[in-house]
Design an enzyme around this catalytic site. Sequence first.
Site, PDB file in Angstrom:
ATOM      1  N   LYS A  18       1.078   4.251   7.781  1.00  0.00           N
ATOM      2  CA  LYS A  18       0.675   5.147   6.966  1.00  0.00           C
ATOM      3  C   LYS A  18       1.039   6.835   6.969  1.00  0.00           C
ATOM      4  O   LYS A  18       1.158   6.481   8.230  1.00  0.00           O
ATOM      5  CB  LYS A  18      -1.746   4.980   7.009  1.00  0.00           C
ATOM      6  CG  LYS A  18      -1.495   3.554   6.669  1.00  0.00           C
ATOM      7  CD  LYS A  18      -2.383   2.928   5.116  1.00  0.00           C
ATOM      8  CE  LYS A  18      -2.226   2.389   4.303  1.00  0.00           C
ATOM      9  NZ  LYS A  18      -2.959   1.188   5.918  1.00  0.00           N
ATOM     10  N   SER A  23       0.999  -1.676   0.088  1.00  0.00           N
ATOM     11  CA  SER A  23       0.060   0.030   0.313  1.00  0.00           C
ATOM     12  C   SER A  23       0.815   1.516  -0.238  1.00  0.00           C
ATOM     13  O   SER A  23       0.570   2.451  -0.348  1.00  0.00           O
ATOM     14  CB  SER A  23      -1.078   0.415   1.453  1.00  0.00           C
ATOM     15  OG  SER A  23      -0.371   0.343   2.341  1.00  0.00           O
TER      16      SER A  23
END
Lengths: 229, 229
Positions: free
Chosen positions: A187, A149
């Site tokens: 993230k 991701s």
Amino acid sequence: MLTAKQNQLLLFIQERLASSGVSPSFDEMKDALGLKSKSGVHRLINALEERGFIRRMANRARAIEILKTPDNAAPQRGGDNVVSAPFGQAKTPSAPSAAGDDSFEIPLHGKIAAGTPIEALENRDSFVSIPGAMMGRGDCYALEVSGDSMVEMGILDGDTVVIESVNTARDGEVVVALVDREEATLKTLRRNGQFVELVPANRDYQTQVLEADRVQVQGRLVGLLRQYH
Amino acid sequence: MLTAKQNQLLLFIQERLASSGVSPSFDEMKDALGLKSKSGVHRLINALEERGFIRRMANRARAIEILKTPDNAAPQRGGDNVVSAPFGQAKTPSAPSAAGDDSFEIPLHGKIAAGTPIEALENRDSFVSIPGAMMGRGDCYALEVSGDSMVEMGILDGDTVVIESVNTARDGEVVVALVDREEATLKTLRRNGQFVELVPANRDYQTQVLEADRVQVQGRLVGLLRQYH
DNA sequence: TCGATATGTTCTCTTTTAGTTCACCTTTTG
DNA sequence: CAAAAGGTGAACTAAAAGAGAACATATCGA
């Protein structure tokens, strides 16, 4: 944490590794579980890897390594320790290593999912050495990245990231975020009023928007190591 | 983690090191495994090295060192049968075993353009330390990446790449290529008959197709370091 | 310094073994 | 019921392994 099948497979692999030192092939596992197709094994293996119980080399035959077992979270073996004798616990995390050298040994705390959040941090008692310049100001540790991701920021599956232990982060920094005290993920952090956004760097993934009190920052990204084969 | 053959070879090497202190030659290993050709041994050795069970020095006779064994029996550290490293650099071969450290200092040779080739290598007399696992088999050096032509492979502007000094490379490897003996660039190498293609990892850049004799491989990519600020 | 010897490396070819993926179905469980 | 986990079989891709030869590289003594 594990389903009955997953546990059964894990125990079989463990037994085979202990008795012969060679991990079983998918066909052998298939037979051991009494299945008629390898693809089921494939799925179980993926599940075990995702949950951090085993590690394997992609597309390599019989390249499975057991990291922990369900009962005792203790690792099977000393991980990738090159030396066993003088290694001990004497080393404090983030201690300078050999004299005159500009590198540090930091603990490798396991895998972190860059994709779907999967598991919180755990200790595997393995160490990585990093260039001194890469150290943050504080306490550091390393994580192996799993998932894709963050590819658009150049953080690939299998990379090792260096994390500085902090519990706050500025807007826009890449952090290890613990969601609901159970799922750690890597993230970019964005603050948005009382909400926190965990932004992936991959168009195929969605930004998670969460109430601030569900998210706990465990560290910020200060470095990255990659090995090519 | 290991296949049966790999395990068999590892045990043989271990036994020979323990009994005679000298690692076996490829021919001896060939005989021990009942093979008729050394090339198979070579492949097994590479597999063991890739999996971190042994370490060796390229082109050196009987220079194999066991790092770990599948059942995690005591590693054979110490008796360095490996003499004089060819590396002019401070490779600190003794430090790892003494301090549990596993890092090396390699020279930083300047910048390399990942985009348009700009400049050949230059010496800046500065050093970087890298984890031992990231070392290739041979002589290594570091370069700072400039430009964005490799971003789609996760190699960003400002990253430091670890290069193993070799002058040949396999198809598809990322290499430092010297074009017309003056411009060094980091690209994926593709062979295409008498031509060589230098393929960027960025849609905005073009693949360069050059006569093979205009391109000289100066090294291959073995590792990457990145620092976040 | 030359050359013999030992040793390690690469290459191509072939066969076997192993891992991956996909579509579709069944069972278990919250 | 719906979602997740599990099961099947087949087609496909890739890795492991063996062989043999040519070539490259160290080492050491003449």
